[in-house]
Design an enzyme around this catalytic site. Structure first.
Site, short mmCIF file in Angstrom:
data_model
loop_
_atom_site.label_atom_id
_atom_site.label_comp_id
_atom_site.label_asym_id
_atom_site.label_seq_id
_atom_site.Cartn_x
_atom_site.Cartn_y
_atom_site.Cartn_z
N PRO A 1 -52.51 -3.15 -19.78
CA PRO A 1 -51.73 -3.36 -18.54
C PRO A 1 -50.96 -2.09 -18.20
O PRO A 1 -50.05 -1.68 -18.91
CB PRO A 1 -50.79 -4.51 -18.91
CG PRO A 1 -50.67 -4.45 -20.40
CD PRO A 1 -51.97 -3.92 -20.92
N ASP B 1 -48.88 2.01 -21.33
CA ASP B 1 -49.39 0.70 -21.72
C ASP B 1 -48.20 -0.23 -21.92
O ASP B 1 -47.41 -0.06 -22.85
CB ASP B 1 -50.19 0.84 -23.03
CG ASP B 1 -50.87 -0.45 -23.44
OD1 ASP B 1 -50.49 -1.52 -22.94
OD2 ASP B 1 -51.79 -0.38 -24.29
N HIS B 2 -48.09 -1.23 -21.04
CA HIS B 2 -46.90 -2.08 -21.04
C HIS B 2 -46.89 -3.06 -22.22
O HIS B 2 -45.91 -3.79 -22.41
CB HIS B 2 -46.82 -2.85 -19.73
CG HIS B 2 -45.42 -3.13 -19.30
ND1 HIS B 2 -44.31 -2.75 -20.02
CD2 HIS B 2 -44.93 -3.78 -18.19
CE1 HIS B 2 -43.21 -3.13 -19.40
NE2 HIS B 2 -43.55 -3.76 -18.29
N ARG B 3 -47.95 -3.07 -23.02
CA ARG B 3 -47.94 -3.93 -24.20
C ARG B 3 -47.02 -3.38 -25.28
O ARG B 3 -46.44 -4.14 -26.05
CB ARG B 3 -49.36 -4.07 -24.77
CG ARG B 3 -50.32 -4.84 -23.89
CD ARG B 3 -51.73 -4.82 -24.45
NE ARG B 3 -52.27 -3.46 -24.55
CZ ARG B 3 -53.49 -3.19 -25.01
NH1 ARG B 3 -54.29 -4.17 -25.42
NH2 ARG B 3 -53.92 -1.94 -25.05
N VAL C 1 -45.01 -0.25 -24.57
CA VAL C 1 -43.96 0.57 -23.95
C VAL C 1 -43.36 -0.23 -22.81
O VAL C 1 -44.07 -0.62 -21.87
CB VAL C 1 -44.53 1.90 -23.42
CG1 VAL C 1 -43.40 2.76 -22.83
CG2 VAL C 1 -45.28 2.66 -24.50
#
Length: 492
Positions: free
Chosen positions: A283, A463-465, A467
């Site tokens: 994401p 990467d929003h997983r 960060v």
């Protein structure tokens, strides 16, 4: 005859495209001579030949994609002639009679003091490799039949240069060569009827010219550069640069460029697959910041005047890359990778800094190993070498794997910023925008004023997983602080 099979030129690659043959049938080659240039999904690779001899056959044409392990060239090393050219006559005094020293060895050879001598019976040549695979060559020959090198080849095999390309490669190999799939038909190249040197073939490929349609003016009908350029500029031009020679009178309704289709392969295919995998796996979130980098540009001018950097090409990318490496120390999650299968996050102990480079072959991202441990001079040298090799298309596959954080620069095209897609296996990528002179508010209170300053926009995708917004914002804030005031680098 020795076959040279296409080796794996990189890490786990399964195929490559033949770009340029540097040899032709009849040429003499030595060990480690570069005989062919191939394009993998990552880079151009020059392949050396592991043995010496005379080129007997080319089993793949330029532009053809072949699987790793497929024979691509046959070399006659002369061993067949040497084996069959044993002395047919010997002085009687030189031959040891059977039984004098150990008697006659199995197979009819006579035991000498060391090893075995020649047979007492008529010598016959060992069947050639081509015969064993079902070729149509002659059977065993006597010593008196040994002639020139090419007389050893099957008589049905053409030796003329114009017919030397592998039109019967599948016959000489005992079956069809493995291919990854159907390739576009090119009658001229496939039949071997086109006479042109590798540089001329490369020029024709760049200009989109079908060599089978060009009439050669050189000796023996060989096609020259002038022939290709003349054809390209004339009415016979085709391909990407094809233009209708006789434009209709009145208003033009089209550009006159011919429609064309190109196979998806090489770097383009690899890049496309990587981007799809990344875009639909991680994401993405992108944050932006606009920065006054006037002090950074002043620092760059100072560095150019120093002796250590005199022979190096310096650009703002050097300072921004150094600042990013420092900012990563406060945001280690941007130098990490999400491992969903293991249920873990891998935090890397050093930064392998990827630098996205636009090349004629497409986008490649070689990386500088342990970039965070380099001095500014060493980083500048590494960037110079990386860009030079990438533009030549010589980046090796190993240099494009193992990256942990990437920088891409769209500013060189005059673009303000962008939203880059992460490289697979990485959690962050920084996009550099154009550095322009813009009006900027400087000073505070009564000293506040508008001045022209050097300004750029930076964009960070992550990467929003692993960060979150706080981590991405902290990295951009640290980076912007160093670029606004390079002296803050002393705090890291």
């Amino acid at each position: 005859m020795k076959e040279f099979r296409l080796p794996d030129p990189g890490e786990g690659l399964v195929e490559a495209e033949i770009i340029t043959w540097n040899v032709a049938v009849g040429d003499r080659v030595e060990v480690n001579d570069i005989v062919v240039e191939v394009e993998t999904s990552k880079s151009l690779v020059e392949l050396p030949i592991p043995f010496a001899g005379t080129v007997s056959q080319l089993l793949a044409t330029e532009g053809e994609t072949v699987d790793v392990g497929t024979p691509i060239i046959v070399i006659d090393d002369g061993s067949g002639a040497a084996a069959s050219a044993e002395p047919a006559e010997q002085d009687a005094d030189e031959v040891i009679e059977p039984g004098k020293i150990g008697g006659e060895a199995p197979g009819g050879r006579i035991a000498n003091l060391v090893g075995y001598g020649s047979k007492t019976v008529e010598a016959k040549r060992r069947p050639r490799r081509g015969d064993q695979r079902g070729g149509d060559g002659p059977g065993p020959e006597t010593q008196q039949q040994v002639g020139a090198m090419f007389d050893q080849l099957p008589p049905s095999r053409p030796t003329d240069v114009q017919e030397s390309l592998p039109t019967t490669a599948s016959q000489s190999a005992g079956g069809p060569l493995p291919t990854p799939g159907p390739a576009p038909a090119q009658p001229g190249l496939a039949s071997g009827a086109v006479l042109a040197k590798p540089p001329v073939r490369k020029l024709a490929k760049d200009l989109g010219v079908d060599l089978s349609q060009v009439v050669g003016s050189g000796d023996g009908g060989i096609i020259t550069r002038a022939d290709v350029e003349s054809f390209s500029q004339g009415s016979g031009q085709s391909g990407a640069e094809a233009v209708v020679a006789s434009a209709p009178t009145g208003p033009r309704r089209s550009s006159g460029l011919a429609d064309r289709r190109e196979p998806i392969k090489g770097v383009r295919r690899m890049t496309a697959q990587a981007m799809v995998d990344s875009a639909f796996t991680a994401p993405h979130v992108t944050e932006w910041i606009t920065v006054d980098v006037t002090a950074t540009m002043d620092l760059l001018d100072s560095l150019r005047a120093r002796r250590e950097f005199r022979d190096l090409k310096l650009s703002p990318t050097l300072i921004i890359a150094r600042a990013a490496l420092l900012a990563l120390r406060n945001t280690p999650e941007l130098n990490a990778a999400w491992d969903g299968e293991a249920g873990e996050v891998s935090y890397f102990g050093s930064v392998n800094l990827g630098i996205a480079a636009a090349t004629p072959r497409g986008l490649v991202v070689p990386n500088i190993t342990d970039a965070d441990s380099l001095s500014l001079v060493e980083l500048a040298q590494a960037l110079n070498d990386l860009v030079s090799v990438a533009k030549q298309g010589r980046t090796q596959p190993a240099d494009m794997s193992g990256g942990t954080f990437t920088i891409t620069n769209v500013g060189v095209f005059g673009v303000d910023a962008g939203t880059p897609i992460l490289n697979p296996g990485e959690s962050g990528i920084l996009c550099l925008g154009a550095i322009n002179r813009r009006p900027w508010v400087v000073g505070t209170g009564a000293d506040e004023r508008i001045e022209p300053r050097w300004v750029t926009t930076l964009a960070l995708s992550f990467d929003h997983r692993l960060v979150d917004g706080e981590g991405g914002s902290r990295f951009l804030a640290d980076l912007a602080g160093i670029l606004t005031d390079p002296g803050l680098a002393l705090l890291y």
